[in-house]
Each structure stands twice: as structure tokens, then as C-alpha cells.
Write an enzyme that holds these catalytic residues in place. Structure first.
Site, PDB file in Angstrom:
ATOM      1  N   HIS A 270       0.842  -1.213   0.000  1.00 49.71           N
ATOM      2  CA  HIS A 270       0.000   0.000   0.000  1.00 49.71           C
ATOM      3  C   HIS A 270       0.875   1.260   0.000  1.00 49.71           C
ATOM      4  O   HIS A 270       0.873   1.995  -0.970  1.00 49.71           O
ATOM      5  CB  HIS A 270      -0.993   0.032   1.169  1.00 49.71           C
ATOM      6  CG  HIS A 270      -1.811  -1.209   1.298  1.00 49.71           C
ATOM      7  ND1 HIS A 270      -2.613  -1.668   0.275  1.00 49.71           N
ATOM      8  CD2 HIS A 270      -1.946  -2.107   2.307  1.00 49.71           C
ATOM      9  CE1 HIS A 270      -3.203  -2.797   0.658  1.00 49.71           C
ATOM     10  NE2 HIS A 270      -2.817  -3.082   1.884  1.00 49.71           N
ATOM     11  N   ASP A 321      -4.936  -8.450  -3.063  1.00 47.83           N
ATOM     12  CA  ASP A 321      -5.219  -8.209  -1.646  1.00 47.83           C
ATOM     13  C   ASP A 321      -6.520  -8.889  -1.191  1.00 47.83           C
ATOM     14  O   ASP A 321      -6.540 -10.090  -0.983  1.00 47.83           O
ATOM     15  CB  ASP A 321      -5.213  -6.694  -1.405  1.00 47.83           C
ATOM     16  CG  ASP A 321      -5.191  -6.310   0.064  1.00 47.83           C
ATOM     17  OD1 ASP A 321      -5.366  -7.189   0.918  1.00 47.83           O
ATOM     18  OD2 ASP A 321      -4.997  -5.120   0.372  1.00 47.83           O
TER      19      ASP A 321
HETATM   20  C1  NGQ Z   1      -5.118  -7.657   6.142  1.00 47.21           C
HETATM   21  N1  NGQ Z   1      -5.827  -5.817   4.767  1.00 47.21           N
HETATM   22  O1  NGQ Z   1      -4.117  -8.028   6.760  1.00 47.21           O
HETATM   23  O2  NGQ Z   1      -5.866  -8.441   5.572  1.00 47.21           O
HETATM   24  C2  NGQ Z   1      -5.396  -6.177   6.080  1.00 47.21           C
HETATM   25  C3  NGQ Z   1      -6.439  -5.817   7.088  1.00 47.21           C
HETATM   26  C4  NGQ Z   1      -5.121  -5.007   9.041  1.00 47.21           C
HETATM   27  C5  NGQ Z   1      -5.506  -4.610   4.302  1.00 47.21           C
HETATM   28  N2  NGQ Z   1      -4.719  -3.876   5.013  1.00 47.21           N
HETATM   29  C6  NGQ Z   1      -6.036  -6.053   8.503  1.00 47.21           C
HETATM   30  N3  NGQ Z   1      -5.968  -4.178   3.145  1.00 47.21           N
HETATM   31  O3  NGQ Z   1      -4.440  -4.303   8.313  1.00 47.21           O
HETATM   32  O4  NGQ Z   1      -5.062  -4.891  10.267  1.00 47.21           O
HETATM   33 ZN    ZN Z   2      -2.950  -7.013   2.987  1.00 49.22          ZN
END
Ligand code: NGQ
Ligand code: ZN
Length: 454
Positions: A270, A321
Site C-alpha cells: 500500500h 489483496d
Molecule cells: C489484512 N488488509 O491483513 O488483511 C489487512 C487488514 C489489518 C488490508 N490492510 C487487517 N488491506 O491491516 O489490520
Molecule cells: Zn494485505
């Protein structure tokens, strides 16, 4: 002739070339990429323009099961953080079988849409109550098997997730499935490697690790697989940036570069709210930005300063993702068009000497993706695996077009998939838009969804 393809139009490491004879050895490594040849008798001829396979450098496969199911007002202020609660709710109900079935189906979908590799950012390690499975690597092995049965080239990144948030908050609720010691992560990585995937490491985020653990995990990886890739979520949400400033007195990417030897094996997922100073550092060190346009848009993250990154020679790749999209073409279109909306101009991803937006996006993201997966992948050149995507020359919208224009249509005139055939390391996995395992994979996926949604 099993180990060759004649490509009338081919996007090689040297750009678009005509009448290219591709040959590869028994391992699937390209041994010749020769332009301006006559088609040798008996060599198959590509059914459309040939482009390098794309790596999907950031995947949480299980999240495919909730794609499109968080588009419903849950609070007066729906954000990334409320979406995360919905995601944790899914996490608490996933069985090992479901995780395998979702991943297998997803990986076949990815192959059909131009991806030949995937980096699985894998953080489900435990049972729902937080205890380990009898087999330490139970869930990582489900991913490895899904990759093997689909044929996609997989780099498994076991995730270090020690804390529930800044200030050493304990893991709570769904997060209990994420915790594993560095020693256990090393065992998981070794097991996964034994099951036939490449490995790396993923400290989850600056929220979930501390400096000592991060350094310990990198050292453990170096023992196991020197120079293997390291991925980390960073600066996706402003709240994270603010809390990092409050806790460490610095922004996330600066904090990481202070405590770790960041170089070209690192991929910053990101990096949405990256500062100009941080960008300068990462570009100088050859680190990657792992951009996930469809998910970042879906979650309301913000806009990564891609025009400046591209202009300054920053390396990048794309990830699905949460898999609200499974198409590499769609991710790249979104990456470019969001920049157009921001800067009110067109063809942002170009230079005077490189005027084709679609070719630039595809070439750069494939190369960056190859770097992120930690192999010599990401371009059609001698010594690289024959990861090949053949566009469907019979598609009516591609009528009369050369390769460069066909790729632009495939990327910018949306919705329909224009991929016909796909090979990973010289093995044809998608032929005439079909995968040999797709019916079985769909059946298992349907059963998993029925149980989850029942
Ligand atoms: C994840 N996803 O690890 O799946 C994360 C969400 C987080 C994104 N950052 C959970 N898009 O970052 O705590
Ligand atoms: Zn992620």
C-alpha cells in the site's frame, strides 16, 4: 514440440517484437527468445499477442469469500476499521478445508485473468481459539497445496503478527488465529517450502510487530532463505500513521528503514500515505511499492502518489489483496485512471521514449512482481521461467490490432477478460480459457461457501 511457441506479436524483455520464437527447457526456463524468425514446422503458433505473466504480489486468499459482501452500511461512519471487523468475523469461522478450497478456486481465477504468480501474505496460523493445530503448518500447507493443484507459482510469506495494535496490545477475537512465535514461523516456512512453494517473510505491519521481533524474524529468515523477499503493510490508513508518530515519533516507513536493512528484497504494501522523504529513500534502495488499487479503493484508503513514484523511477507491482478484483488488467487500469482523476491529465504512466501506457504498466508491474516473489520472473527473456499470457486474438474487440494496441484494449476497455492461454514455467495451465481442475475447484468452493453462508 512441447517446449516452444511461435509468437507473431510478443512483449519481450526488449519490448514489443515480431515473429518471436520462444523455446524453453524441461524445467520451463526460457532458452531462446528470438525475434524475426520464420515459424518452424510443427511449432504451435500463439492464438494472439503474448505478454509476460503477471505476479499478484499481495494476496489474502481467504478474503475472496467475502468480496462484495461488506458493501452494506454497518455504522454511521464505515471505514477500513469497520470492514476489518467484518473480515475478522469471517476469520473466526474458516476451517482448514474451506481455506484450501477458497484458495484453489481463487488461484485458478487468477490464472485465467493473467496472473502466473502469487505472493500469499499468510497470517492464519491457529485454530479459532488461538491454539496451534496438531500440525504446526496446517493452514500454510493448505495454501501450498492450493498453489500446487492450480499450478500458479506461489511465494508463501508467513506473517509475524505479535500485537493487536501499537503499544503491545494483546491479540483479541479473530486476531487470536494470527499469533505465532518466530521459531514457529520458521518451522511453517520450512514445511511450506517442503511442499513445493518459495518462501519469504511478512511482518504484518508496524501495528503488529515491535523492533526486536522484526529484527529477530528477519534474522531467522536469513538462516532459512538468504535474500528471500520481505513484505510489510505500511501507511495504508492515516490512523496508523498518526499512532506510529505518537508511539515511535516517526512515520511507519521511516521507522522500518531505521530498524531494518531495507533494500530490493523489501516490498511495502500500500504505502498509501508515504511521505516524499520516505519515497526518496525506498526508490534509492530499490524497494518495491506493492499497490493494490481495487482493494485500496474499496476500503477508502486514499491515493498512493503513483505519478511521482513512476516519474522518479520507483519500482512497483500489483496485488489483489482482498480480491474484490481478480484481474491484473483491471488493477492496472484503476492505478492509471485514479491518477488521471487526481491530476486531470491522461497517459500518466508514460515518458517521451515510452509512449504506451498499457505496455509500460504491464511491463513494470510484471518486473516488480517478479522481484516481489523472489525469483528470476517477470519478463520474457532467456533464463526466466516461461510464464506466458496469450491474449485472445479472436476477441472481436482485438480485430486488426497489433500487440501493443491489443494490450491497451484488454486493459482499458473494461469488463471482458481477453486472456486465452496461460503457461507457468512452460506448462500450459489455461487453454482456450479453461483450467483442467476448474470444475472440481468450483464444486469444493461452492461447498465451502454453502457452509460459511448457511
Ligand atoms: C489484512 N488488509 O491483513 O488483511 C489487512 C487488514 C489489518 C488490508 N490492510 C487487517 N488491506 O491491516 O489490520
Ligand atoms: Zn494485505
Amino acid at each position: 514440440m512441447a517446449h516452444a511457441l511461435f509468437a507473431p506479436d510478443c512483449l519481450t524483455a526488449a519490448g514489443w517484437q515480431r515473429d518471436v520464437l520462444l523455446t524453453w527447457d524441461a524445467e520451463g526456463t526460457l532458452t531462446a527468445v528470438a525475434p524475426d524468425q520464420a515459424p518452424p514446422a510443427g511449432t504451435p503458433i500463439a492464438h494472439g499477442p503474448v505478454i509476460p505473466g503477471m505476479a499478484n504480489l499481495h494476496s489474502h486468499a481467504f478474503q475472496r469469500a467475502m468480496a462484495g459482501l461488506a458493501e452494506h452500511r454497518a455504522s454511521s461512519n464505515d471505514t477500513f476499521w469497520t470492514w476489518r471487523e467484518t473480515m475478522y468475523h469471517l476469520v473466526e469461522r474458516l476451517t482448514p478445508e474451506a481455506i484450501g478450497a477458497i484458495a484453489t478456486h481463487l488461484y485458478i481465477e487468477l490464472l485465467k485473468h493473467g496472473y502466473t504468480g502469487v505472493a500469499e501474505f499468510h497470517y492464519l496460523h491457529n485454530q479459532p481459539d488461538g491454539t496451534a493445530y496438531a500440525e504446526d503448518a496446517e493452514l500454510a500447507l493448505r495454501i501450498a497445496h492450493a498453489a500446487r493443484s492450480s499450478g500458479i507459482a506461489c511465494t508463501l510469506l508467513p506473517v509475524l503478527y505479535a500485537w493487536g495494535g501499537f503499544g503491545a496490545r494483546p491479540l483479541q477475537g479473530g486476531q487470536r488465529r494470527f499469533g505465532a512465535s518466530v521459531t514457529r514461523l520458521a518451522r511453517i516456512a520450512e514445511c511450506a517450502r517442503g511442499a513445493g512453494v518459495r518462501i519469504g517473510l511478512a511482518p504484518h505491519s508496524v501495528r503488529a510487530v515491535d523492533a526486536m521481533l522484526l529484527q529477530e524474524a528477519v534474522a531467522a529468515l536469513d538462516e532459512l532463505a538468504p535474500r528471500a523477499p520481505i513484505h510489510i503493510h505500511a501507511s495504508e490508513q492515516l490512523k496508523e500513521v498518526e499512532e506510529c508518530l505518537a508511539t515511535h515519533g516517526t512515520t511507519p516507513i521511516d521507522w522500518i528503514t531505521e530498524i531494518a536493512p531495507v533494500d530490493d528484497r523489501w516490498c511495502f504494501i500500500h504505502a498509501t500515505h508515504i511521505t516524499p522523504g520516505e519515497a526518496h529513500k525506498l526508490i534509492a534502495r530499490g524497494a518495491l511499492a506493492g499497490l493494490c488499487p481495487s482493494t485500496e479503493a474499496n476500503l477508502g484508503d486514499g491515493i498512493f502518489p503513483f505519478a511521482a513514484w513512476w516519474h522518479d523511477g520507483g519500482r512497483f507491482g500489483i496485488g489483489g489483496d482482498s480480491h474484490v478484483s481478480v484481474s491484473a488488467f483491471e488493477e492496472l487500469r484503476l492505478l492509471e485512471t485514479v491518477q488521471r482523476l487526481t491530476h486531470r491529465r491522461r497517459n500518466v504512466t508514460t515518458q517521451e521514449a515510452l509512449p504506451s501506457t498499457a505496455s509500460n504498466l504491464w511491463t513494470a508491474a510484471a518486473a516488480g512482481g517478479g522481484q516481489a516473489l523472489g525469483g528470476a520472473r517477470g519478463a520474457i527473456g532467456v533464463g526466466a521461467p516461461a510464464d506466458l499470457v496469450v491474449l485472445d486474438g479472436q476477441d472481436v474487440d482485438l480485430q486488426g490490432l497489433g500487440g501493443m494496441a491489443a494490450l491497451a484494449v484488454a486493459m482499458f476497455s473494461s469488463a471482458t477478460n481477453r486472456v486465452r492461454d496461460v503457461a507457468v514455467a512452460g506448462r500450459w495451465l489455461i487453454e482456450a480459457r479453461h483450467h483442467a481442475g476448474e470444475a472440481d475447484a468450483a464444486r469444493s468452493y461452492r461447498e465451502a461457501l454453502a457452509a460459511l453462508r448457511g
